[in-house]
Write a protein that holds these residues in place. Sequence first.
Motif, PDB file in Angstrom:
ATOM      1  N   TYR A 153       0.851  -1.183   0.000  1.00 58.50           N
ATOM      2  CA  TYR A 153       0.000   0.000   0.000  1.00 58.50           C
ATOM      3  C   TYR A 153       0.889   1.235   0.000  1.00 58.50           C
ATOM      4  CZ  TYR A 153      -3.351  -3.489   1.588  1.00 58.50           C
ATOM      5  OH  TYR A 153      -4.130  -4.614   1.690  1.00 58.50           O
ATOM      6  N   GLU A 154       0.488   2.219  -0.797  1.00 56.50           N
ATOM      7  CA  GLU A 154       1.266   3.442  -0.897  1.00 56.50           C
ATOM      8  C   GLU A 154       0.840   4.424   0.194  1.00 56.50           C
ATOM      9  OE1 GLU A 154       2.277   7.013  -4.114  1.00 56.50           O
ATOM     10  OE2 GLU A 154       1.217   5.202  -4.764  1.00 56.50           O
ATOM     11  N   VAL A 155       1.810   4.976   0.890  1.00 54.20           N
ATOM     12  CA  VAL A 155       1.548   5.992   1.917  1.00 54.20           C
ATOM     13  C   VAL A 155       1.526   7.354   1.245  1.00 54.20           C
ATOM     14  CG1 VAL A 155       2.425   7.103   4.004  1.00 54.20           C
ATOM     15  CG2 VAL A 155       2.606   4.622   3.744  1.00 54.20           C
ATOM     16  N   ASP A 156       0.458   8.120   1.476  1.00 57.14           N
ATOM     17  CA  ASP A 156       0.392   9.454   0.872  1.00 57.14           C
ATOM     18  C   ASP A 156       0.226  10.569   1.898  1.00 57.14           C
ATOM     19  OD1 ASP A 156      -2.204   9.005   1.643  1.00 57.14           O
ATOM     20  OD2 ASP A 156      -3.122   9.642  -0.241  1.00 57.14           O
ATOM     21  N   THR A 157       0.039  10.186   3.181  1.00 59.48           N
ATOM     22  CA  THR A 157      -0.269  11.186   4.208  1.00 59.48           C
ATOM     23  C   THR A 157       0.474  10.883   5.504  1.00 59.48           C
ATOM     24  OG1 THR A 157      -2.490  11.435   3.288  1.00 59.48           O
ATOM     25  CG2 THR A 157      -2.146  12.265   5.526  1.00 59.48           C
ATOM     26  N   ILE A 158       0.884  11.957   6.181  1.00 57.77           N
ATOM     27  CA  ILE A 158       1.336  11.842   7.569  1.00 57.77           C
ATOM     28  C   ILE A 158       0.333  12.644   8.398  1.00 57.77           C
ATOM     29  CG2 ILE A 158       3.000  13.745   7.146  1.00 57.77           C
ATOM     30  CD1 ILE A 158       3.604  11.001   9.744  1.00 57.77           C
ATOM     31  N   TYR A 159      -0.405  11.950   9.256  1.00 53.44           N
ATOM     32  CA  TYR A 159      -1.391  12.654  10.072  1.00 53.44           C
ATOM     33  C   TYR A 159      -0.702  13.449  11.165  1.00 53.44           C
ATOM     34  CZ  TYR A 159      -5.483  10.530   7.895  1.00 53.44           C
ATOM     35  OH  TYR A 159      -6.463  10.181   7.011  1.00 53.44           O
ATOM     36  N   ASP A 160       0.143  12.785  11.916  1.00 49.77           N
ATOM     37  CA  ASP A 160       0.881  13.476  12.969  1.00 49.77           C
ATOM     38  C   ASP A 160       1.883  12.497  13.573  1.00 49.77           C
ATOM     39  OD1 ASP A 160       1.666  15.571  14.560  1.00 49.77           O
ATOM     40  OD2 ASP A 160      -0.009  15.426  15.970  1.00 49.77           O
ATOM     41  N   TYR A 161       2.839  13.021  14.316  1.00 44.18           N
ATOM     42  CA  TYR A 161       3.772  12.169  15.049  1.00 44.18           C
ATOM     43  C   TYR A 161       4.262  12.908  16.279  1.00 44.18           C
ATOM     44  CZ  TYR A 161       7.469  14.944  12.780  1.00 44.18           C
ATOM     45  OH  TYR A 161       8.267  15.969  12.345  1.00 44.18           O
ATOM     46  N   ASN A 162       4.797  12.145  17.223  1.00 46.35           N
ATOM     47  CA  ASN A 162       5.383  12.727  18.420  1.00 46.35           C
ATOM     48  C   ASN A 162       6.633  11.940  18.766  1.00 46.35           C
ATOM     49  OD1 ASN A 162       5.855  13.025  21.433  1.00 46.35           O
ATOM     50  ND2 ASN A 162       4.234  14.551  21.134  1.00 46.35           N
ATOM     51  N   LYS A 163       7.771  12.600  18.723  1.00 46.21           N
ATOM     52  CA  LYS A 163       9.040  11.936  18.987  1.00 46.21           C
ATOM     53  C   LYS A 163       9.180  11.566  20.457  1.00 46.21           C
ATOM     54  CE  LYS A 163      11.498  14.425  15.284  1.00 46.21           C
ATOM     55  NZ  LYS A 163      12.655  15.301  14.964  1.00 46.21           N
ATOM     56  N   ASN A 164       8.605  12.382  21.342  1.00 51.50           N
ATOM     57  CA  ASN A 164       8.780  12.166  22.776  1.00 51.50           C
ATOM     58  C   ASN A 164       8.197  10.828  23.214  1.00 51.50           C
ATOM     59  OD1 ASN A 164       9.386  12.862  25.534  1.00 51.50           O
ATOM     60  ND2 ASN A 164       7.212  13.321  25.804  1.00 51.50           N
ATOM     61  N   PHE A 165       6.958  10.531  22.799  1.00 51.63           N
ATOM     62  CA  PHE A 165       6.404   9.231  23.170  1.00 51.63           C
ATOM     63  C   PHE A 165       6.406   8.245  22.009  1.00 51.63           C
ATOM     64  CE2 PHE A 165       2.756  12.305  23.184  1.00 51.63           C
ATOM     65  CZ  PHE A 165       2.084  11.894  22.057  1.00 51.63           C
ATOM     66  N   ASP A 166       7.177   8.553  20.963  1.00 47.79           N
ATOM     67  CA  ASP A 166       7.517   7.579  19.911  1.00 47.79           C
ATOM     68  C   ASP A 166       6.276   7.014  19.216  1.00 47.79           C
ATOM     69  OD1 ASP A 166       9.087   6.057  18.261  1.00 47.79           O
ATOM     70  OD2 ASP A 166       9.668   4.595  19.778  1.00 47.79           O
ATOM     71  N   LEU A 167       5.481   7.918  18.653  1.00 50.62           N
ATOM     72  CA  LEU A 167       4.233   7.500  18.023  1.00 50.62           C
ATOM     73  C   LEU A 167       4.020   8.266  16.724  1.00 50.62           C
ATOM     74  CD1 LEU A 167       1.668   5.758  18.376  1.00 50.62           C
ATOM     75  CD2 LEU A 167       0.638   7.688  19.594  1.00 50.62           C
ATOM     76  N   ALA A 168       3.489   7.585  15.708  1.00 48.29           N
ATOM     77  CA  ALA A 168       3.187   8.229  14.425  1.00 48.29           C
ATOM     78  C   ALA A 168       1.963   7.569  13.817  1.00 48.29           C
ATOM     79  CB  ALA A 168       4.384   8.101  13.471  1.00 48.29           C
ATOM     80  N   VAL A 169       1.204   8.370  13.064  1.00 48.13           N
ATOM     81  CA  VAL A 169       0.050   7.852  12.330  1.00 48.13           C
ATOM     82  C   VAL A 169       0.173   8.288  10.874  1.00 48.13           C
ATOM     83  CG1 VAL A 169      -2.461   7.846  12.074  1.00 48.13           C
ATOM     84  CG2 VAL A 169      -1.442   7.859  14.357  1.00 48.13           C
ATOM     85  N   LEU A 170       0.195   7.306   9.984  1.00 47.99           N
ATOM     86  CA  LEU A 170       0.304   7.530   8.541  1.00 47.99           C
ATOM     87  C   LEU A 170      -1.050   7.285   7.894  1.00 47.99           C
ATOM     88  CD1 LEU A 170       3.525   5.363   8.032  1.00 47.99           C
ATOM     89  CD2 LEU A 170       3.455   7.845   8.381  1.00 47.99           C
ATOM     90  N   GLY A 171      -1.170   7.683   6.625  1.00 50.72           N
ATOM     91  CA  GLY A 171      -2.387   7.415   5.871  1.00 50.72           C
ATOM     92  C   GLY A 171      -2.055   6.778   4.538  1.00 50.72           C
ATOM     93  N   ILE A 172      -2.823   5.753   4.147  1.00 52.91           N
ATOM     94  CA  ILE A 172      -2.638   5.136   2.834  1.00 52.91           C
ATOM     95  C   ILE A 172      -3.697   5.670   1.876  1.00 52.91           C
ATOM     96  CG2 ILE A 172      -1.573   3.051   3.747  1.00 52.91           C
ATOM     97  CD1 ILE A 172      -4.287   1.642   3.386  1.00 52.91           C
ATOM     98  N   LYS A 173      -3.456   5.492   0.571  1.00 56.12           N
ATOM     99  CA  LYS A 173      -4.371   6.039  -0.433  1.00 56.12           C
ATOM    100  C   LYS A 173      -5.727   5.354  -0.400  1.00 56.12           C
ATOM    101  CE  LYS A 173      -1.486   8.116  -4.016  1.00 56.12           C
ATOM    102  NZ  LYS A 173      -1.140   8.103  -5.458  1.00 56.12           N
ATOM    103  N   ASN A 174      -5.721   4.039  -0.247  1.00 51.21           N
ATOM    104  CA  ASN A 174      -6.963   3.278  -0.313  1.00 51.21           C
ATOM    105  C   ASN A 174      -7.437   2.882   1.079  1.00 51.21           C
ATOM    106  OD1 ASN A 174      -6.805   3.303  -3.178  1.00 51.21           O
ATOM    107  ND2 ASN A 174      -5.334   1.626  -3.069  1.00 51.21           N
ATOM    108  N   THR A 175      -8.663   2.418   1.153  1.00 48.50           N
ATOM    109  CA  THR A 175      -9.201   1.928   2.413  1.00 48.50           C
ATOM    110  C   THR A 175      -8.536   0.602   2.770  1.00 48.50           C
ATOM    111  OG1 THR A 175     -11.326   2.974   1.970  1.00 48.50           O
ATOM    112  CG2 THR A 175     -11.289   1.235   3.633  1.00 48.50           C
TER     113      THR A 175
END
Length: 328
Positions: A180-202
């Motif tokens: 799946y191709e990633v097209d979006t970065i929703y947000d991330y936080n380096k301090n608590f080591d978390l990230a949420v990405l978005g893919i093009k399709n469901t």
Amino acid sequence: MKKRWFRVLVILILFILLPCVKADAKETKEDRLLLMYSDIYINEKSIIEVTYSNRVDGEELEVKTSDKTVVKVKLGKWDDSKKYIILTPQKEGTATVTVVAPDNEKKEIVVHVSEKKQLSTQELYRKCISGVVEVVTTDSVNSINIGSGFFINGNMVVTNYHVIDCASNIKIRDYMGNMYEVDTIYDYNKNFDLAVLGIKNTAPSTLICNFSKVETGENVYAIGSPLSLSGSISEGIVSKAYRDREGVIYHQNTASIAQNSGGGPLLNIYGEVIAINTSRIIGAQNINFALDINYLKQLNYINKAPIQELYQENAGKIKVNTIYITLP
């Protein structure tokens, strides 16, 4: 005569292009309304967070259910741009809850009311494996690195920040090998080591998060790609819930993880995500740490950005796989 024909030609061109411009403007309109779920299972009163960005005083949301005999809905008070939907189950069944914004933007969530069933390891694996993924990254020298993650809310991928740190390209691979191709970065936080990405399709399947209390001693399961062995599951217990490590809350547990497991889900006996596998102590007897799932609520999902912005931020960086293993 030539000028007249030129004017006619210009008018024709504008007539053709203007609808396209309007359509593009409509397509690029940013959503202001965001729900953390598109699908949820409940068996008791539950609260769902909804965000309405750039809200001004006086703007209100409307919430309704397709079947009040299955679930009743009520809106709580505003907390800045956030509001809470209170779901009260009535009987087993399925209903669609619709949230309507003042600008008529709508979001729906399918609510399934059913009794929770404790799952065997085999049942849990079959239920959850299609929602667990590998996060495959390359850095500026084309070094390939692998981490774990999982799908939520239609097209979102949850993982650790250290998995995408230094990435100049990111791909998502599910347990069947589909990419799946990633097209979006929703947000991330380096301090608590978390990230949420978005893919093009469901996503083909998503996991359900449980934001309620975690108990020391409860059984848990980790699914991920330890040492790049995709689709691996391990079993353990929460050896200490809510362990504070430098101001960040983890659930210390004994479900075995290793390099490349970071970002994968820690699941309870119902197959719900209660934490994100993050780190382990080297040389210790199975002391692992999973970030409490409630940290997902601290990210900003409205101001998402094209993934290229992350790639530009990481330009010239080289991945060093030492963040995952921590010292006492």
